[in-house]
Each structure stands twice: as C-alpha cells, then as structure tokens.
Design a protein around this motif. Sequence first.
Motif, short mmCIF file in Angstrom:
data_model
loop_
_atom_site.label_atom_id
_atom_site.label_comp_id
_atom_site.label_asym_id
_atom_site.label_seq_id
_atom_site.Cartn_x
_atom_site.Cartn_y
_atom_site.Cartn_z
N THR A 166 29.33 22.44 -8.41
CA THR A 166 28.41 21.20 -8.70
C THR A 166 29.20 20.22 -9.64
O THR A 166 30.19 20.44 -10.60
CB THR A 166 27.39 21.94 -9.90
OG1 THR A 166 26.51 20.90 -10.09
CG2 THR A 166 27.92 22.46 -11.11
N PRO A 167 28.75 18.95 -9.57
CA PRO A 167 29.22 17.80 -10.32
C PRO A 167 28.82 17.61 -11.82
O PRO A 167 29.43 17.00 -12.39
CB PRO A 167 29.03 16.58 -9.48
CG PRO A 167 27.73 16.92 -8.54
CD PRO A 167 27.90 18.43 -8.46
N LEU A 168 27.58 18.39 -12.03
CA LEU A 168 27.21 18.26 -13.34
C LEU A 168 26.53 19.58 -13.95
O LEU A 168 25.74 19.98 -13.23
CB LEU A 168 26.01 16.91 -13.29
CG LEU A 168 25.34 16.91 -14.82
CD1 LEU A 168 26.49 16.21 -15.74
CD2 LEU A 168 24.18 15.76 -14.45
N VAL A 169 26.65 19.82 -15.19
CA VAL A 169 25.94 20.97 -15.61
C VAL A 169 25.70 20.30 -17.12
O VAL A 169 26.42 19.70 -17.93
CB VAL A 169 26.86 22.09 -16.07
CG1 VAL A 169 26.19 23.26 -16.72
CG2 VAL A 169 27.50 22.72 -14.61
N THR A 170 24.30 20.30 -17.27
CA THR A 170 24.01 19.49 -18.80
C THR A 170 23.99 20.60 -19.89
O THR A 170 24.26 21.96 -19.80
CB THR A 170 22.41 19.18 -18.55
OG1 THR A 170 21.82 20.59 -18.58
CG2 THR A 170 22.28 18.49 -17.34
N GLN B 148 21.39 23.27 -19.87
CA GLN B 148 21.81 24.48 -18.95
C GLN B 148 22.98 25.52 -19.35
O GLN B 148 22.82 26.40 -19.39
CB GLN B 148 22.38 23.85 -17.50
CG GLN B 148 21.15 23.19 -16.83
CD GLN B 148 21.86 22.50 -15.45
OE1 GLN B 148 22.72 21.88 -15.71
NE2 GLN B 148 20.83 22.38 -14.57
N GLU C 17 33.85 20.96 -18.83
CA GLU C 17 35.08 19.78 -18.66
C GLU C 17 34.76 19.50 -17.03
O GLU C 17 34.65 20.17 -16.41
CB GLU C 17 36.33 20.45 -19.00
CG GLU C 17 36.64 20.83 -20.38
CD GLU C 17 37.81 21.40 -20.54
OE1 GLU C 17 38.43 21.68 -19.56
OE2 GLU C 17 37.91 21.78 -21.58
N LYS C 18 35.25 18.14 -16.92
CA LYS C 18 35.31 17.73 -15.42
C LYS C 18 36.38 18.50 -14.70
O LYS C 18 37.35 18.39 -15.08
CB LYS C 18 35.53 16.14 -15.47
CG LYS C 18 35.18 15.41 -14.23
CD LYS C 18 35.55 13.89 -14.11
CE LYS C 18 35.44 13.44 -12.83
NZ LYS C 18 35.41 11.83 -12.85
N ASN D 268 33.81 16.50 -7.50
CA ASN D 268 32.33 17.30 -7.54
C ASN D 268 32.42 18.76 -7.81
O ASN D 268 31.52 19.56 -7.43
CB ASN D 268 31.90 17.24 -6.09
CG ASN D 268 31.72 15.84 -5.39
OD1 ASN D 268 31.27 15.03 -6.29
ND2 ASN D 268 31.88 15.56 -4.06
N LYS D 269 33.06 19.10 -8.87
CA LYS D 269 33.25 20.48 -9.44
C LYS D 269 33.27 20.29 -11.09
O LYS D 269 33.82 19.18 -11.53
CB LYS D 269 34.30 21.31 -9.08
CG LYS D 269 34.43 21.60 -7.57
CD LYS D 269 35.44 22.52 -7.14
CE LYS D 269 35.42 22.61 -5.47
NZ LYS D 269 34.27 22.98 -4.90
N THR D 270 32.80 21.20 -11.59
CA THR D 270 32.82 21.29 -13.18
C THR D 270 33.35 22.66 -13.69
O THR D 270 33.21 23.71 -13.12
CB THR D 270 31.47 21.22 -13.66
OG1 THR D 270 30.47 20.17 -13.13
CG2 THR D 270 31.25 21.27 -15.13
#
Length: 397
Positions: free
Chosen positions: A128-132, A135, A214-215, A219-221
């Motif tokens: 996933t490109p984003l984890v808040t 979350q 971390e980035k 498109n991955k986290t």
Amino acid sequence: QFTTRVVSCRAAELRPEGGGEPVRGFQVVLEDTILFPEGGGQPDDRGLIGDVPVLRVTRRGPEAVHFVPAALEPGAEVLLSLDWERRFDHMQQHSGQHLISAVAEQMFGFKTTSWELGRQRSVIELDTPLVTAEQVEALEKSVNEKIRDRVPVTVRELAADDPEIETVRSRGLPDDHVGPVRVVDIKGIDSNLCCGTHVSNLSDLQVIKLLGVEKGKKNKTNLVFLAGNRVLKSIEQSHSTEKALTSLLKNGPGEHVEAVKRLQSSVKLLQKNNLNLLRDIAVLIARDFKSKPAPKQLFVLHRKEGDSEFMNIIANEIGTEETLLFLTVGDEKEAGLFLLAGPVEAVENLGPRVAELLAGKGAGKRGRFQGKAAKMSRRGEVQALLQEFISHQSPGA
C-alpha cells in the motif's frame, strides 16, 4: 541440546556479514540439526557443535550447512547446543510478524509482500502506498489485545499436493523445495506457509510496539516494529539516554526538546559570529603581508581554526599574479585542508606534488589548487619545495 552425527566436513571460506577478509573454516553437514538455516526473512541460529562455535548456518537444498572454524570427523557423534537467547528473539520477531501481517490484512486489506528480521528492529513491507498514524495506532492496539488473549500457535505439515495449501496465506515456495509443506497456525487469526521458528502461544510475545512507517519501494510502505524482549531493551536504552540528557541539560525529560532547541540556536549564532571573525582575520592577515616592504614571492600560513573560505579570502586579498601562497588549516599533527595559489603555471606544476607530500587529494584550476591533507606535519617539506622552486626561477623564466 541435541545429539547427532557428522555426515561430511569440507574446507570452505566464510565472508563476514559486515564485510572484510573471508574467514577460513569448514562446512559441516549433520544427520539432523536443531539450528535453523537462514531463510524466509529470518536469520540463522548460532550455537556449538561440541565446543566448536557455529558461525553461520545456511540451506543447501534439504540440507543445513554449518560453518565452523575447526574440522570435525565424519561419523563422529557430537552434541549440538543452541544459542537459546538468539533463537527466542527470532521466534518473538517472526511470530510477531505473522500476527501483524494477518491483522493488517484483516483490518485494512494491507497485504505483506516481504519482511526483514533486523538486528535491532524488524520491517514488514506492506502493499500500500499509505498507512496513516491512526491505522498504525489501531493495528498496534489490536495485535496487543490478541497477545493478552493467549492465542495458541501450532505447526502442522501438509503434503505438497494437498488442496488445503490453496487456502493458506503464502508468498510462494522456494524453487528447490522438497518434501511436505509446513504451515504455522495462529488459532482463529492466521494460517501461513512458513519454514521459520515460532512461539507456541501469542502470550510469549509479551508486547508488540509499532515504531511507525517509512516510505518503501514504489507504492509500498515499510512498517517498523519491535516484539517481546526487544521492546524491554528499547525502553531500557531510552531510559538510559533520558537520564544522561537530564544530567547534561539540567532539566527534566519533558523539557529536553526545548533545551536542545535553545542550544541549537546558540550554536548557530556562535558559528555565524565565528565565521565573521575568521573573515575579518583573513583580511587583516592579507593586508599586513602586503604592507611589508620585504619581497612578496612566497607567503606561507597555517592556522588551526579555519576553512576553505578563510584561505580563499586571504588569496583574494593578497593577489596571486606575483605571489605564491601556501595556506593550511587544521590540526598540525593530523589532517586538514590546504590551498596552493599563485601564477597559473607554477600552481599547475606544484599542486599535485604538494598534495602528494601532504598525503592528500586535491584539484585545481585558474591558479588555485586545494584539497584535503592527511599529514599536516609535512608542511615544512612543502615549504622547502616551494622555496626551492622560487629560487630556481630566473627573471626571464
């Protein structure tokens, strides 16, 4: 501990994990082993074969290969001892990864694409490109609730052609896999193909701390975490750091950040004032040299405090059309910076030789050659070289 026999022993070399010269030793294969060979994101076990330390365990097809510094006799019966502290740490991190990956997928649909069990911390790569932050907080709360629920963890084996394998979470089998397939089950939470070592109950994980994200790759986290004893060690380390800062900053932990910000502001102001003073000193040094009636063919100066700008200001103020300048800054007995400036032909000729004498590296253009010097103590040799060069220059040269 485990008693087994030596099957084979052959000379080999081991390249250290941190780099450096290969270590000579032997690759040993045993009838069976309790030491896990590296694989599946998990590092290898360590231990002893008799009193000989095992420095690395790798997999070669179905065999575990043990690298040891001393030869072992094929056919000999040996006692294998496991480094339990290292093994249990790996068990906690690996079972923690299974739990986090399963719950992250159930709660948010985030699939795990890879993971790494590091020496200090572990990382799960999520597709996933984003984890808040919200979350991450919810995920941490959920996995720790399941640890407190004392959920059992079991291991079972399936035949390679068992249709149930299709229902088990997996990132695929190695190309050289043979024999049955191993499945690790966290009751009611996860079933996963896995070759690694695990706890028998989630309560053995004690606690999981998600350190944040971390980035990652496109498109991955990357989700960073600690499990079990690593959390306790991290708290102990943080507390020691906090105590040291309290002593140094003379205030409580809650005021550390503000105290450091004030110190940073003070340091920036001091650095700015110091630079202004160095510039003024450089101008005064140059003007003092120019005011003297003595011949101005060579100017040599060393100063412990200074930088490249300091030296270039002096060169600009004095002028380099007629005068050869050799300027250095730094500790006289250690390393530092140098600048050779003067007539273009002279600098082109002498610059590389000056760098060589100072055991340094440099580059030059338009009458200036500057760089780093490893042996500032050889400045006297450079000065002698420059004086000899000037003495050999005739008026028509």
